[in-house]
Scaffold this motif. Sequence first.
Motif, PDB file in Angstrom:
ATOM      1  N   GLY A 151      13.916   6.868   5.262  1.00  0.00           N
ATOM      2  CA  GLY A 151      13.611   5.793   4.661  1.00  0.00           C
ATOM      3  C   GLY A 151      12.235   5.421   4.333  1.00  0.00           C
ATOM      4  N   GLY A 152      11.367   6.475   5.032  1.00  0.00           N
ATOM      5  CA  GLY A 152       9.927   6.203   4.846  1.00  0.00           C
ATOM      6  C   GLY A 152       9.505   6.255   3.285  1.00  0.00           C
ATOM      7  N   GLN A 153      10.220   6.900   2.433  1.00  0.00           N
ATOM      8  CA  GLN A 153      10.251   7.015   1.245  1.00  0.00           C
ATOM      9  C   GLN A 153      10.307   5.556   0.578  1.00  0.00           C
ATOM     10  OE1 GLN A 153      12.768   8.247   2.673  1.00  0.00           O
ATOM     11  NE2 GLN A 153      14.390   8.813   1.450  1.00  0.00           N
ATOM     12  N   PHE A 154      10.751   4.617   0.876  1.00  0.00           N
ATOM     13  CA  PHE A 154      11.008   3.462   0.349  1.00  0.00           C
ATOM     14  C   PHE A 154       9.817   2.380   0.898  1.00  0.00           C
ATOM     15  CE2 PHE A 154      15.519   4.696   1.346  1.00  0.00           C
ATOM     16  CZ  PHE A 154      15.731   5.246   0.020  1.00  0.00           C
ATOM     17  N   GLU A 155       9.685   2.674   2.356  1.00  0.00           N
ATOM     18  CA  GLU A 155       8.693   1.759   2.809  1.00  0.00           C
ATOM     19  C   GLU A 155       7.256   1.967   2.777  1.00  0.00           C
ATOM     20  OE1 GLU A 155      10.236  -0.863   3.800  1.00  0.00           O
ATOM     21  OE2 GLU A 155      12.139   0.314   3.754  1.00  0.00           O
ATOM     22  N   ILE A 156       6.895   3.131   2.534  1.00  0.00           N
ATOM     23  CA  ILE A 156       5.358   3.523   2.510  1.00  0.00           C
ATOM     24  C   ILE A 156       4.808   3.106   1.214  1.00  0.00           C
ATOM     25  CG2 ILE A 156       4.060   5.645   2.164  1.00  0.00           C
ATOM     26  CD1 ILE A 156       5.165   6.858   4.644  1.00  0.00           C
ATOM     27  N   PRO A 157       5.535   3.439  -0.029  1.00  0.00           N
ATOM     28  CA  PRO A 157       5.106   2.913  -1.330  1.00  0.00           C
ATOM     29  C   PRO A 157       5.003   1.411  -1.309  1.00  0.00           C
ATOM     30  CG  PRO A 157       6.611   4.634  -1.843  1.00  0.00           C
ATOM     31  CD  PRO A 157       6.642   4.278  -0.233  1.00  0.00           C
ATOM     32  N   ARG A 158       6.110   0.680  -0.809  1.00  0.00           N
ATOM     33  CA  ARG A 158       6.197  -0.762  -0.799  1.00  0.00           C
ATOM     34  C   ARG A 158       4.801  -1.260   0.100  1.00  0.00           C
ATOM     35  NH1 ARG A 158      11.018   0.850  -2.170  1.00  0.00           N
ATOM     36  NH2 ARG A 158      12.530  -0.508  -3.339  1.00  0.00           N
ATOM     37  N   ALA A 159       4.825  -0.650   1.176  1.00  0.00           N
ATOM     38  CA  ALA A 159       3.728  -1.037   2.201  1.00  0.00           C
ATOM     39  C   ALA A 159       2.489  -1.059   1.349  1.00  0.00           C
ATOM     40  CB  ALA A 159       3.802  -0.285   3.284  1.00  0.00           C
ATOM     41  N   ILE A 160       2.219   0.051   0.650  1.00  0.00           N
ATOM     42  CA  ILE A 160       0.904   0.242  -0.226  1.00  0.00           C
ATOM     43  C   ILE A 160       0.785  -1.071  -1.202  1.00  0.00           C
ATOM     44  CG2 ILE A 160      -0.463   1.492  -1.662  1.00  0.00           C
ATOM     45  CD1 ILE A 160       0.699   4.039  -0.250  1.00  0.00           C
ATOM     46  N   ILE A 161       1.836  -1.195  -1.975  1.00  0.00           N
ATOM     47  CA  ILE A 161       1.682  -2.301  -2.576  1.00  0.00           C
ATOM     48  C   ILE A 161       1.409  -3.638  -2.156  1.00  0.00           C
ATOM     49  CG2 ILE A 161       3.212  -3.523  -4.603  1.00  0.00           C
ATOM     50  CD1 ILE A 161       4.482  -0.891  -4.971  1.00  0.00           C
TER      51      ILE A 161
END
Lengths: 242, 510
Positions: B398-408
Amino acid sequence: MSAASLFFALLFYFATVVLVAGVAAKVYEFARTPAPLKIPTTPAPTTTFGVVLRMAREIAFFESLFKSNLWIWVFGWAFHFALLLVLLRHLRYFTEPVWAWVVWIQPFGMYAGFAMAGAAACLWARRFLVERIRYISTPSDHLMIALLLGIAASGLMMKFVTRTDIVAVKAFFLGLMRFDWQALPADAPLYVHLTLVAGLMIVFPFSKLLHAPGVFFSPTRNQVDDPREHRHLAPWAARLDA
Amino acid sequence: MAAPEFAVPVLEEFPAVPALQPGAMAHNKPFVASAPLNGALGFPGELPEDWQPRAIAHMGELLHKYRSLRVFLDSCVHCGACTDKCHYFLGTGDPKNMPVARQDLLRSVYRRYFTLPGKLFPALVGARDLTREVLDDWFRYFNECSECRRCSVFCPYGIDTAEITMAAREILDSVGVGHKYVNEIIGKVHKIGNNLGLPGPALHNTVEGLEEDMKDETGEDVRMPVDEAGAEVLLVTPSADFFAEPHVYSLIGYAKVFHAAGIRWTLSTTASEAGNFGMFIGNYEQLHKVAGRIRQAALELGVKRVVVGECGHAWRVAYSFWNTLNGVGAGGDDHYAQLLQKQLDPRYKQPSHICEVTWDLIRRGALTLDKEANDHRVVTFHDSCNVARASRMGDVPGGQFEIPRAIIRAVANHFVEMAPGTTHEQTFCCGGGGGLLSDELIELRVKGAMPRMAALKNVVDQHGVNFMAMICAICKAQFTKVFPYYGFKMGMVGGVHQLVSDAIRLGAKQ
Ligand code: SF4
Ligand code: SF4
């Protein structure tokens, strides 16, 4: 021994051989065919233990189906769970003395018979009523449900309507297993039931019933998500670099 | 935009599953690749006389090479759970776009030639002879699947129609019926080095221009090095990043991130393409050959890390397949894999996604970010299918969901999610993935985008969203094209690193 008894004896030997050999051959084929690329549907577990859990949830609870379609899940899961109970209940025809837990589940198995028939009927109804499912259904899909429903109905009939001599039925099957053949009671619902069951066993390795072994081999479900940490290479693919 | 020759779907708040409209997309005609395009990839130029036995034989070969194909063809129970999961079905109502029906186009032929019941009782089990009509249906409907894997999330056996589509396209290619768009692009990669056919000198020119722009904008000498041996990072990015909009803004974002963090990096003219269309046609040899360019560039330049830019299927290939194909990753024991393992820094994940790099720097406080710079935006995030369902970022599922969102969230103050069921692993494809981003397929692309457009419209209406961030070059190109059909502005489409680029403050830390 009657001709009918002889016929059913031979039929069940044949059906057993086809089922066991057919499924074994398919499983061997699945196992032998390489999966050259890592294709788990992600998010996927990153450890083998995690994959075991994912598969266990898939097989015990139909997790993906649950996310997908509640009606199919309800009927599908009920059908399979009922089928499991019914099969376990039937162990009493093949064991002597009957194991204690098999005795214990007898009443549940009985009601499961109704659940199985009911769920199969509902799944069948969907094949007619839901346009999308009607579109994808083939004659064999209908026949398969008819077969399962027929098995359930004839089984329930013996239990609740005509009262077959199950002691003799048990003697017949124990006899088959010990190669000491016994007569089968002459009883129409029993004949129907056994014919359909043998039919199911015979078509199993050639039909969509292969989903049972197939699910264990599904690469999107059984692969560990670790492609950066471990190299995954099929023998035929490795030759490209040689 | 000229008036479309088809009806653009009306966006509903809760899109209903359409009634079946048989043949609704039967008029769709992907262009067939010419003989030279096929020939360049080693496929027959055109349909040979004996195409039928050849296609069947090729199917037999694939059945021995791919467990997925074998298991998936045998295991489907026609339960119908996947029937309403494909964006192309939802957008067109054509029943052959229901995942199971799409699979059955191939399965019916498999049954006929490879199973006992299909040989004995074809009508009973829905088995069909492989006729010219069937072949044409294959070409049409297997080019109406973006290999997005949404169906595989929902199937009780994990049946992934993308695998079936790849096999079908591979069989089609083996009898000279390739899709022009895809085969042309793969040919360009082999010949010139990237999907867009941008030669080395043009690449140099482009990055020089961008360096000047960045100088004007920031006053800093942000570099975009090409072919610099000894750099720490090799950045492999989709070639669209070099000149397409809004892609290029993300490229500028990557450059600023590396600059701010003081990381020496380089692009490569050999590996000027992260995309790998070999995957789209299910051809392992092409996949392998295209991926080989990355290995070559990494070894030649002597880099310590390989980082991949914003591109969905490229990240799938890099994350899931590179270690297999070219040895970028751990554990390989062939000659090249060994060389790479000696050279690449084991403290970093190889390959890494640019989002992993940026998020790691943000977490360590290495970047100065001014979130207010994005205050004019209300941002939502579109999960790209290949990132969401075929890869990972970071250490946990699920890092593929969390990391881009965390950056945003780190670079913008206003972030809104679209409805559950349309994001994360249940995200809807943009409608142009899987090698379908070509002009002749515009009707399919517009209709296939409907589920995503409906979800977007809800957050636009309710929260005033005016920017949809994403990390895929194909998604960006597709949305820029189809947004106007739905009344959205093209400028609403952009990369995550475009937001980073606008928020990052250079020089502040020195
Ligand atoms: S992979 Fe995606 S495009 Fe293809 S059938 Fe499945 S949902 Fe549709
Ligand atoms: S969900 Fe899976 S098993 Fe059910 S119809 Fe679709 S592909 Fe077949």
